[in-house]
Design an enzyme around this catalytic site. Structure first.
Site, PDB file in Angstrom:
ATOM      1  N   LYS A 180      21.588  20.685  18.014  1.00  0.00           N
ATOM      2  CA  LYS A 180      21.732  20.566  16.569  1.00  0.00           C
ATOM      3  C   LYS A 180      22.018  21.923  15.934  1.00  0.00           C
ATOM      4  CE  LYS A 180      17.721  18.786  16.725  1.00  0.00           C
ATOM      5  NZ  LYS A 180      16.383  18.176  16.492  1.00  0.00           N
ATOM      6  N   THR A 214      14.267  19.614   3.935  1.00  0.00           N
ATOM      7  CA  THR A 214      14.652  19.463   5.334  1.00  0.00           C
ATOM      8  C   THR A 214      13.444  19.370   6.267  1.00  0.00           C
ATOM      9  OG1 THR A 214      14.800  21.881   5.523  1.00  0.00           O
ATOM     10  CG2 THR A 214      16.849  20.682   5.012  1.00  0.00           C
ATOM     11  N   GLY A 216      10.994  17.931   8.662  1.00  0.00           N
ATOM     12  CA  GLY A 216      10.977  16.769   9.549  1.00  0.00           C
ATOM     13  C   GLY A 216      12.336  16.230   9.930  1.00  0.00           C
ATOM     14  N   THR A 217      13.399  16.993   9.705  1.00  0.00           N
ATOM     15  CA  THR A 217      14.725  16.475  10.047  1.00  0.00           C
ATOM     16  C   THR A 217      14.872  16.262  11.557  1.00  0.00           C
ATOM     17  OG1 THR A 217      15.509  18.773   9.951  1.00  0.00           O
ATOM     18  CG2 THR A 217      15.972  17.372   8.045  1.00  0.00           C
ATOM     19  N   GLY A 218      14.320  17.178  12.352  1.00  0.00           N
ATOM     20  CA  GLY A 218      14.410  17.020  13.797  1.00  0.00           C
ATOM     21  C   GLY A 218      13.657  15.802  14.288  1.00  0.00           C
ATOM     22  N   CYS A 219      12.461  15.590  13.754  1.00  0.00           N
ATOM     23  CA  CYS A 219      11.673  14.404  14.108  1.00  0.00           C
ATOM     24  C   CYS A 219      12.426  13.135  13.741  1.00  0.00           C
ATOM     25  CB  CYS A 219      10.333  14.426  13.371  1.00  0.00           C
ATOM     26  SG  CYS A 219       9.329  15.889  13.657  1.00  0.00           S
TER      27      CYS A 219
END
Length: 273
Positions: A180, A214, A216-219
Site C-alpha cells: 500500500k 485515516t 484504521g485504513t489498513g485494518c
C-alpha cells in the site's frame, strides 16, 4: 415443506482492540458487516488509544488468544480469517500453530507494526518470528510502507521504488503481497498487488483524498479483502473490490470530525450518512 437452512458468510478477525472504534477489532467487525459477512473476533491485546495516539498496550496471554480462536472455529467456523496486531513472538507462534490445525485457505495478514499516529505496536524480537512462522500460512499479506520497510530492511521514499520492494517481499515472504502506497507524498497513489498464485502484478491507482481521517485504513482494507474472499471471490477480485470499498469509505468520511487527531473512515457509507 422442508425448511431451508441459510448460512452466513463467516469472517474471523484476530487482532487488537481499539476503544476509539476506528481501528483494530472494531474496524474489522464494522467492515465485515458492511461487506455482508458475519464477523467473529479473537482479541490479542487491549490497546489504550484514541485518534491522537497509543498510550499503552495490555497484551492478552497467548493461551487465552488460542482459546478464543478455537471457540470460534470449533463452533461457528470461518470462510476467511484476518490477522492483525500480534504483539509478541509467543502470540505469533500460538496463532500460527492453532490456525495450522484448521483447513482455512483464506488467511489475510495485515502486519500491524506501526499505528497511524506513528506509535510502535510490535516488539522487535517478534519480526523474524512473524516472517518465518506465520506468513507461510497466509494467502496474502497487506503491508503499508513502514511495515514493508520493517519486513525488508529497505527504505522507501518514492513511488518508482515500490516495484523492486514488492518483488523482494514476494521472494522472502513466499506469498501474495499487497503493498500500500498511502504513506508516500504523491497525489496519485498506486498500490501494487503481486498475486503469487498467477504470478502477476496489478496496479491499483487512486487519487489522494485530502483528509486526516485515516485512522484504521489498513485494518479496514485487509478486512474488506477478507470479507470478499469469504464470499468466494478470486484473490484479484477481492483485492480490487476491497480497494473500491476503501476509497469510498475514506471519501465518505473525509469531512466528518471525530476526535482531535486522525479520525476514522466511514465504514457504513452504503447504509447511512
Amino acid at each position: 415443506m422442508e425448511n431451508l437452512v441459510k448460512h452466513y458468510k463467516r469472517a474471523l478477525t484476530i487482532a487488537g482492540s481499539d476503544p476509539s472504534g476506528g481501528a483494530g477489532i472494531q474496524a474489522d467487525l464494522k467492515t465485515f458487516a458492511a461487506c455482508g459477512c458475519y464477523g467473529a473476533s479473537a482479541i490479542t491485546a487491549v490497546v489504550d488509544e484514541n485518534t491522537c495516539g497509543v498510550s499503552d498496550i495490555y497484551p492478552v496471554p497467548a493461551d487465552f488468544v488460542v482459546g478464543q480462536i478455537r471457540s470460534v472455529l470449533d463452533d461457528i467456523g470461518a470462510d476467511a480469517v484476518k490477522i492483525g496486531m500480534l504483539h509478541s513472538s509467543e502470540v505469533i507462534r500460538a496463532v500460527a500453530k492453532t490456525l495450522s490445525r484448521y483447513e482455512i485457505r483464506n488467511i489475510v495478514f495485515d502486519p500491524v507494526m506501526v499505528a497511524t499516529s506513528g506509535d510502535k505496536l510490535l516488539k522487535n524480537e517478534a519480526i523474524a518470528t512473524l516472517r518465518t512462522e506465520l506468513v507461510p500460512y497466509t494467502r496474502i499479506i497487506t503491508p503499508n510502507i513502514p511495515e514493508a520497510e520493517v519486513l525488508s530492511s529497505i527504505r522507501i521514499s518514492r513511488q518508482d521504488e515500490l516495484p523492486a520492494l514488492l518483488r523482494y517481499l514476494a521472494v522472502i515472504c513466499k506469498t501474495s503481497v499487497l503493498l500500500k502506497a498511502g504513506h508516500l507524498k504523491e497525489e496519485l497513489l498506486i498500490d501494487l498487488f503481486y498475486n503469487a498464485e498467477t504470478d502477476e502484478i496489478i496496479e491499483l491507482p487512486s487519487k489522494r483524498i485530502q483528509t486526516q481521517n485515516t485512522h484504521g485504513t489498513g485494518c479496514t482494507f485487509s478486512s474488506a479483502i477478507t470479507a470478499f474472499l469469504a464470499h468466494g471471490q478470486s484473490l484479484n477480485d477481492a483485492v480490487r473490490n476491497a480497494k473500491e470499498y476503501m476509497i469510498s469509505a475514506i471519501a465518505a468520511g473525509a469531512e466528518y470530525e471525530i476526535g482531535k487527531g486522525h479520525g476514522p473512515v466511514h465504514h457504513f457509507f452504503g447504509f447511512w450518512e
